[in-house]
Scaffold this motif. Sequence first.
Motif, PDB file in Angstrom:
ATOM      1  N   ILE A 147       0.237  -4.862  -5.734  1.00 32.90           N
ATOM      2  CA  ILE A 147       0.224  -5.716  -4.534  1.00 32.90           C
ATOM      3  C   ILE A 147       0.445  -4.887  -3.267  1.00 32.90           C
ATOM      4  N   PRO A 148       1.497  -4.038  -3.201  1.00 35.08           N
ATOM      5  CA  PRO A 148       1.612  -3.174  -2.018  1.00 35.08           C
ATOM      6  C   PRO A 148       0.437  -2.208  -1.864  1.00 35.08           C
ATOM      7  N   PHE A 149      -0.075  -1.675  -2.997  1.00 35.33           N
ATOM      8  CA  PHE A 149      -1.201  -0.754  -2.908  1.00 35.33           C
ATOM      9  C   PHE A 149      -2.442  -1.461  -2.357  1.00 35.33           C
ATOM     10  N   THR A 150      -2.686  -2.691  -2.803  1.00 30.84           N
ATOM     11  CA  THR A 150      -3.805  -3.477  -2.269  1.00 30.84           C
ATOM     12  C   THR A 150      -3.604  -3.747  -0.781  1.00 30.84           C
ATOM     13  N   PHE A 151      -2.362  -4.024  -0.408  1.00 28.00           N
ATOM     14  CA  PHE A 151      -2.044  -4.249   1.007  1.00 28.00           C
ATOM     15  C   PHE A 151      -2.353  -2.997   1.829  1.00 28.00           C
ATOM     16  N   ILE A 152      -2.038  -1.837   1.273  1.00 25.92           N
ATOM     17  CA  ILE A 152      -2.333  -0.571   1.963  1.00 25.92           C
ATOM     18  C   ILE A 152      -3.843  -0.395   2.120  1.00 25.92           C
ATOM     19  N   LEU A 153      -4.601  -0.657   1.043  1.00 27.55           N
ATOM     20  CA  LEU A 153      -6.057  -0.523   1.092  1.00 27.55           C
ATOM     21  C   LEU A 153      -6.673  -1.457   2.134  1.00 27.55           C
ATOM     22  N   VAL A 154      -6.231  -2.720   2.130  1.00 20.53           N
ATOM     23  CA  VAL A 154      -6.758  -3.691   3.097  1.00 20.53           C
ATOM     24  C   VAL A 154      -6.421  -3.259   4.521  1.00 20.53           C
ATOM     25  N   SER A 155      -5.202  -2.768   4.729  1.00 21.17           N
ATOM     26  CA  SER A 155      -4.797  -2.300   6.062  1.00 21.17           C
ATOM     27  C   SER A 155      -5.713  -1.197   6.557  1.00 21.17           C
ATOM     28  N   TYR A 156      -6.057  -0.258   5.654  1.00 20.99           N
ATOM     29  CA  TYR A 156      -6.893   0.860   6.079  1.00 20.99           C
ATOM     30  C   TYR A 156      -8.358   0.474   6.227  1.00 20.99           C
ATOM     31  N   VAL A 157      -8.803  -0.546   5.509  1.00 19.30           N
ATOM     32  CA  VAL A 157     -10.158  -1.075   5.739  1.00 19.30           C
ATOM     33  C   VAL A 157     -10.241  -1.659   7.147  1.00 19.30           C
TER      34      VAL A 157
END
Length: 314
Positions: free
Chosen positions: A209-219
Amino acid sequence: MHQGNQTIVTEFFLLGFTVESEQQQLIFMLFLCMYLVTMVGNVLIILAIISDTHLHSPMYFFLANLSFTDICFTTTTVPKMLADIRSQSPTISFAGCLTQMYFFMLLVDLDNFLLAAMAYDRYIAICHPLRYAALLNPRRCALLVVTPWVISNIVSILHLSLLSHLSFCDHRTIPHFFCDLQPILRLACSDTQINNLLILVIGGAVIFIPFTFILVSYVLIGNTVFGVPSVKGKWKTFSTCGSHLSAVSLFYGSIVGVYFLPTSTYSAERDKVAAIMYTVVTPMMNPFIYSLRNRDMKGALMRLLSKKNLICNK
């Protein structure tokens, strides 16, 4: 389920590193130096952020918390590992093993959440700069740090409460340099399906969940950066994320290598190498990553060290 004579376990043997006796001194000195560099580097980061008013911002607030977590994280495993390298019979009590696992799981989850909070900080700073102060006010920053502490404590206690009810076989050798969940579960004689399910569901959620949040933030950051007209402007905007991206790559690369590869590919030696990456190397590298690539941090560290020199010279 493992077969074997069930017994009341009072201690485990930590196999550690299988090296020749003449190499033990070299390995001891190597990890001791890495531990000292980690401690000094992260303490300097914290002191620089506290002492320099230019660094009293959400970005550096999260960085100070990450440095504090890294100090505790590496202290959970490395001092015991150093003592075991010099010991002829490296053991750890069952209670000591549970305690080490508790702090280890707590702190690795905290690292994970703090990296997500730092990604959120970069997203707000780049995509919503005019609302930065409002969206990342002191109350919200505190919430982004306190909430991970609560969640990480609950997850760690849940794992340990299930683990404490397992029965263990007479084989008590852990092929690792610290107490970790997977090696301990492999020694159990009782059914570990619930434990493994908890690792898969809860552990997976806490990581992904945090890793997905990081990916979405960088997108979203990437979309904003590509909208900047000049190449120089694109590079200047995105360069503020370089340190964070480097830390994320180090942390998640080693975590995935240990916990999320198929069990059929399990290798004790591979796990130890990957564990060294995120328990020793990553906490040591973070101060360099965030200081060498950050002009404000370099300036704060230089001012801090110059103050120390003045005090010593008086």
